[in-house]
Design a protein around this motif. Sequence first.
Motif, mmCIF file in Angstrom:
data_model
loop_
_atom_site.group_PDB
_atom_site.id
_atom_site.type_symbol
_atom_site.label_atom_id
_atom_site.label_comp_id
_atom_site.label_asym_id
_atom_site.label_seq_id
_atom_site.Cartn_x
_atom_site.Cartn_y
_atom_site.Cartn_z
ATOM 1 N N ASN A 189 -5.034 20.383 11.362
ATOM 2 C CA ASN A 189 -5.232 19.286 10.401
ATOM 3 C C ASN A 189 -5.060 19.676 8.945
ATOM 4 N N GLY A 190 -4.841 20.957 8.654
ATOM 5 C CA GLY A 190 -4.494 21.358 7.294
ATOM 6 C C GLY A 190 -5.656 21.542 6.344
ATOM 7 N N ALA A 191 -6.890 21.412 6.813
ATOM 8 C CA ALA A 191 -8.037 21.646 5.936
ATOM 9 C C ALA A 191 -8.203 23.145 5.697
ATOM 10 N N LEU A 192 -8.944 23.497 4.657
ATOM 11 C CA LEU A 192 -9.042 24.892 4.237
ATOM 12 C C LEU A 192 -9.690 25.763 5.303
ATOM 13 N N LEU A 193 -9.067 26.904 5.581
ATOM 14 C CA LEU A 193 -9.607 27.833 6.554
ATOM 15 C C LEU A 193 -10.960 28.369 6.105
ATOM 16 N N ARG A 194 -11.100 28.651 4.821
ATOM 17 C CA ARG A 194 -12.377 29.185 4.341
ATOM 18 C C ARG A 194 -13.501 28.173 4.510
ATOM 19 N N SER A 195 -13.187 26.874 4.376
ATOM 20 C CA SER A 195 -14.198 25.840 4.568
ATOM 21 C C SER A 195 -14.610 25.749 6.027
ATOM 22 N N HIS A 196 -13.638 25.876 6.923
ATOM 23 C CA HIS A 196 -13.964 25.851 8.348
ATOM 24 C C HIS A 196 -14.868 27.022 8.715
ATOM 25 N N ARG A 197 -14.544 28.185 8.204
ATOM 26 C CA ARG A 197 -15.333 29.373 8.541
ATOM 27 C C ARG A 197 -16.754 29.289 7.989
ATOM 28 N N ARG A 198 -16.867 28.878 6.740
ATOM 29 C CA ARG A 198 -18.158 28.948 6.060
ATOM 30 C C ARG A 198 -19.060 27.753 6.348
ATOM 31 N N GLY A 199 -18.460 26.573 6.498
ATOM 32 C CA GLY A 199 -19.282 25.379 6.574
ATOM 33 C C GLY A 199 -19.064 24.493 7.777
ATOM 34 N N VAL A 200 -17.807 24.158 8.054
ATOM 35 C CA VAL A 200 -17.523 23.123 9.048
ATOM 36 C C VAL A 200 -17.899 23.564 10.457
ATOM 37 N N MET A 201 -17.420 24.717 10.893
ATOM 38 C CA MET A 201 -17.725 25.143 12.269
ATOM 39 C C MET A 201 -19.191 25.535 12.455
ATOM 40 N N PRO A 202 -19.838 26.187 11.488
ATOM 41 C CA PRO A 202 -21.295 26.354 11.630
ATOM 42 C C PRO A 202 -22.019 25.018 11.748
ATOM 43 N N ARG A 203 -21.511 23.992 11.058
ATOM 44 C CA ARG A 203 -22.121 22.664 11.164
ATOM 45 C C ARG A 203 -21.924 22.093 12.568
ATOM 46 N N VAL A 204 -20.804 22.412 13.213
ATOM 47 C CA VAL A 204 -20.577 21.960 14.589
ATOM 48 C C VAL A 204 -21.692 22.474 15.489
ATOM 49 N N ALA A 205 -21.994 23.758 15.377
ATOM 50 C CA ALA A 205 -23.082 24.328 16.175
ATOM 51 C C ALA A 205 -24.413 23.683 15.808
ATOM 52 N N HIS A 206 -24.615 23.458 14.509
ATOM 53 C CA HIS A 206 -25.869 22.846 14.059
ATOM 54 C C HIS A 206 -26.031 21.439 14.622
ATOM 55 N N ASN A 207 -24.933 20.695 14.762
ATOM 56 C CA ASN A 207 -25.027 19.354 15.339
ATOM 57 C C ASN A 207 -25.699 19.402 16.717
#
Length: 487
Positions: A100-118
């Motif tokens: 989807n073209g979103a920033l890799l650093r954002s996925h690593r630091r925030g987005v995917m940890p948020r997936v687990a948190h969900n």
Amino acid sequence: MSEHTITVAGVAIDTRHWIGGERVASAQTFPDVSPIDGSTIGGISRGTAMEAAAAVAAAKAAFPAWAATSRAERARILHAIADGVEKRIEELSIVETTDNGALLRSHRRGVMPRVAHNFRFFADWLLKLEHEDFETRGHTNHVSWDPAGPSVLITPWNAPLMLATWKVAPALAAGNTVILKPAEWTPLTASLLADIAAEAGLPAGVLNVVQGYGSEIGDALTSHPDVRRISFTGSVPTAKRIAESAAANLTPLSLELGGKSPLLVFADADLDLAVDLAVEQYDNAGQVCLAATRFLVEESVAEEFTRRFVEKAGQLTQGDPRDAATDIGPNIHPLQLEKIDGFVQRAVAAGSRAVIGGHRKDGQYYAPTLLTDVAQDSEIVQEEVFGPVLTLQTFATEDEAVRLANDTRFGLAATLATGAPERAERVTAQLVAGTVWTNCFFVRDLQAPFGGSRHSGVGREGGTWSFDFYCDLKNTVTSPNGWNNHG
């Protein structure tokens, strides 16, 4: 490696559906294309009404046992899914960035940890979900949350896995079975989620993932008489079609739709903070439903605000989202890029001025844009662009600011920059929005209600509100009389 497997940065992904605990291929495929360079990642199984029916049947068959599973066991499995996500954060991040073209650093630091948190949040919330019993003329009232049944979850492409699990986690926690239909432009991490859930011990049929176009599989899902809940995040026109489709079965809906949110900047605001908040609206190349795309700035500070904004926005780096130095990546698809540019060119033709940007760049990249000299009733002010395009208007009084802020058909969010607590209290009380941020942006807590007003949505999810939606609430009233005392 199977003919149905593709590889992204060394990560193997099955391109078939996940139905009833098994991989199921379709007769046809559709291409998945990376917005980074326009390359085709692979062919994805293209679902039809046949796969939709199979997924609903699998979810229906699995529902009684999952609904009867204890809260503690459901919570344990959700935590196990979260464990699986955390073990694969790097893999999930690179796959989703490619998709989807979103920033890799954002996925690593925030987005995917948020997936687990969900998953962890709703697992824990399930264990404390209760309503205190109350008395009515000596009778006891007991409120309970009963699983509703198979749930169709249709998710968007701008934050595919995070927004999918925002729905999947509470639906599973509630005891429902799930049919997840990811956006056709970003199907890959949903397939990986199916693998992770199976490895975590989620029973077959409890989570099903089907891929394809809305017109070919989405309609079959939303109109199915065995579906008891539908949750959708996306556009207003698609939501209207889903609502029409669901109406025949009176299937309850939760709809999180578009936005045209304002950022109100008053003269008493910390102007550096206000500018930081403004530049943040270019996050994810402007592909954020909550983005405050309309700047409403008090006249006396508008010139200085604009100068500082242009200077700070000029420091942003646009390019490959896998590069750690990149601030803005590509837009998702050529069709979306065409839509964005059409909005801008029509606005300029109508008399607006591009202070910065206003044009395409190479590939699927659009220059960060700020338009001034825009009329309140113009298309660019009233309609959602969903790209890195912002507008700026000025106001003279607080009343005018509120009037302009509320003068669209949307009501998803609003952001306010002011140094006066009294003004903040007055203004926020008048804003039509599901979420209001004061001197901050994008601070989200899963226990808070989330949703939009007007054409920005129907219903609220988050915390207990999610369980209220995914469950059938029951009140059991018990008389103190009539017991036979047999023990």
